[in-house]
Design a protein around this motif. Structure first.
Motif, PDB file in Angstrom:
ATOM      1  N   CYS A 115      37.702  50.258  45.154  1.00  0.00           N
ATOM      2  CA  CYS A 115      38.091  51.166  46.234  1.00  0.00           C
ATOM      3  C   CYS A 115      39.607  51.123  46.363  1.00  0.00           C
ATOM      4  O   CYS A 115      40.277  52.148  46.309  1.00  0.00           O
ATOM      5  CB  CYS A 115      37.418  50.713  47.528  1.00  0.00           C
ATOM      6  N   LYS A 139      45.343  53.668  51.659  1.00  0.00           N
ATOM      7  CA  LYS A 139      43.963  53.760  52.117  1.00  0.00           C
ATOM      8  C   LYS A 139      43.889  54.363  53.508  1.00  0.00           C
ATOM      9  O   LYS A 139      44.456  53.809  54.451  1.00  0.00           O
ATOM     10  CB  LYS A 139      43.317  52.356  52.150  1.00  0.00           C
ATOM     11  N   HIS A 151      30.531  56.366  47.873  1.00  0.00           N
ATOM     12  CA  HIS A 151      30.677  56.793  49.264  1.00  0.00           C
ATOM     13  C   HIS A 151      29.487  57.646  49.698  1.00  0.00           C
ATOM     14  O   HIS A 151      29.163  57.704  50.884  1.00  0.00           O
ATOM     15  CB  HIS A 151      31.996  57.542  49.466  1.00  0.00           C
ATOM     16  N   GLU A 154      32.705  53.203  42.440  1.00  0.00           N
ATOM     17  CA  GLU A 154      33.459  51.998  42.797  1.00  0.00           C
ATOM     18  C   GLU A 154      32.858  50.760  42.119  1.00  0.00           C
ATOM     19  O   GLU A 154      31.643  50.544  42.171  1.00  0.00           O
ATOM     20  CB  GLU A 154      33.505  51.826  44.314  1.00  0.00           C
ATOM     21  N   ASP A 181      35.129  48.398  51.049  1.00  0.00           N
ATOM     22  CA  ASP A 181      33.964  48.955  50.344  1.00  0.00           C
ATOM     23  C   ASP A 181      33.288  48.033  49.327  1.00  0.00           C
ATOM     24  O   ASP A 181      32.706  48.519  48.345  1.00  0.00           O
ATOM     25  CB  ASP A 181      34.345  50.290  49.687  1.00  0.00           C
ATOM     26  N   GLN A 232      29.389  48.624  48.604  1.00  0.00           N
ATOM     27  CA  GLN A 232      28.914  49.751  47.801  1.00  0.00           C
ATOM     28  C   GLN A 232      29.447  49.679  46.364  1.00  0.00           C
ATOM     29  O   GLN A 232      29.176  50.568  45.556  1.00  0.00           O
ATOM     30  CB  GLN A 232      29.332  51.087  48.440  1.00  0.00           C
TER      31      GLN A 232
HETATM   32 MN    MN Z   1      36.179  53.436  49.008  1.00  0.00          MN
END
Ligand code: MN
Ligand code: PEP
Length: 337
Positions: free
Chosen positions: A102, A131, A272, A298, A309, A312
């Motif tokens: 990420c 970010k 996402h 990711e 993140d 995920q």
């Molecule tokens: Mn991300």
């Protein structure tokens, strides 16, 4: 409006049409298909007499473009746009996979993940140096240092880099380092940013806003196209729904719908889109089967330590397995790389 030329139209007849269109203060976009040439006309807001064009030799007919997005529409540009980034082509058939963390967290971690995704056959490397976070207290990215790290990992791996730009005044800086400028979901309707990347000489990865319609996504692409930058990759990354087990709801409908409405390549972000590591592979395969031109996934070598993140992100070995299933499904649907 679209001007459909006859099969038998000669180059000088086409030149005459373009001259008339431009003489009327409009812009002409020529699109050469396998069998026919069409001229897309972008008006100047004033009505004009289409019969004048219809009477010209070499012209078969004119048709209004009913969509509010003109340059992005398939009517305007029937063939698939292929966005070329170095040696990588996005769109037009084979599936392209972009992978990485990420966020860029450190040189060491980025090199490790970059090497792992390159070994597994990813074609581009992702990682955010800026970010956009919900909380101002969360990690905001390494900024220019992160860009420099990405550039070094590009040298190490040979992979082009995709990274997000979050505000217009950062476009020149990010353009110096990045191969693809990412516009994040939260910025899909940041019109000043869309104008700025439209003027940049870089391909753009445009993510769908989490509360945006497909038409709004295409209108955002239209902003970039209106500056003449047609190197746009659209990304479906999930929208907000009432569902709470997943971070977002990946709108799989959007994939074949976008492929009909636009010539621009469409990729899917299952990370996402789901927010759940275990769902990334099945949703990726569904996206390929639905016609996506690629994926952005990711991957993290130590997701439990990730600054954003982690939950995920796939482990490198899970990403390598995903790559083999992606290849298998791509072959079945005739889209092998
Ligand atoms: Mn991300
Ligand atoms: C990202 O790609 O890390 C990101 C922030 O994505 P999105 O803009 O789709 O939320």
């Amino acid at each position: 409006m679209i001007v459909l030329m006859r099969h038998s139209a000669t180059p000088s007849q086409l030149t005459n049409v373009v001259a008339l269109v431009e003489g009327l203060g409009c812009q002409a976009h020529i699109s050469r298909g396998e069998r026919r040439t069409i001229v897309g006309v972008i008006g100047n807001g004033r009505p004009f007499d289409t019969e004048r064009i219809e009477r010209m030799s070499g012209v078969e007919k004119t048709m209004p473009v009913t969509r509010p997005f003109k340059r992005a529409s398939r009517e305007f540009h029937p063939q698939d746009t292929v966005v070329v980034v170095g040696d990588v082509a996005v769109g037009g058939g084979p599936v392209t996979v972009i992978a990485g963390p990420c966020a860029v967290e450190s040189q060491e971690r980025m090199s490790e993940i970059g090497q792992a995704v390159a070994d597994a056959g990813a074609q581009m490397l992702r990682g955010g140096a800026y970010k956009p976070r919900t909380s101002p207290y969360s990690f905001q990215g390494l900024e220019e240092e992160g860009l420099a790290i990405l550039a070094r990992v590009r040298d190490e791996t040979g992979l082009p880099i995709v990274t997000e730009v979050i505000q217009p005044d950062l476009v020149p800086l990010v353009t110096r380092y990045a191969d693809v400028l990412q516009i994040g979901a939260r910025n899909m309707q940041n019109f000043a940013l869309l104008h700025a990347v439209g003027q940049a000489h870089r391909p753009v990865l445009l993510k769908r806003g989490m509360m945006s319609t497909v038409e709004e996504l295409l209108m955002a692409a239209e902003y970039i196209l209106s500056h003449g930058n047609d190197r746009i990759i659209l990304c479906e990354r999930g929208i907000r729904t009432f569902e709470t087990y997943t971070r977002n709801t990946l709108d799989i409908n959007a994939v074949p719908l976008l492929k009909r409405l636009t010539h621009l390549p469409v990729i899917v972000d299952p990370s996402h889109g789901t927010g759940v590591r275990e769902l990334v592979e099945p949703v990726s395969l569904a996206a390929i089967a639905a016609g996506a031109d690629g994926l952005i996934v990711e991957v993290h070598s130590r997701p439990e330590e990730a600054l954003s993140d982690g939950g995920q992100s796939l482990l490198p070995e899970q990403f390598a397995r995903l790559q083999s299933s992606v290849r298998a499904v791509s072959e079945v649907v005739g889209r092998a790389t």
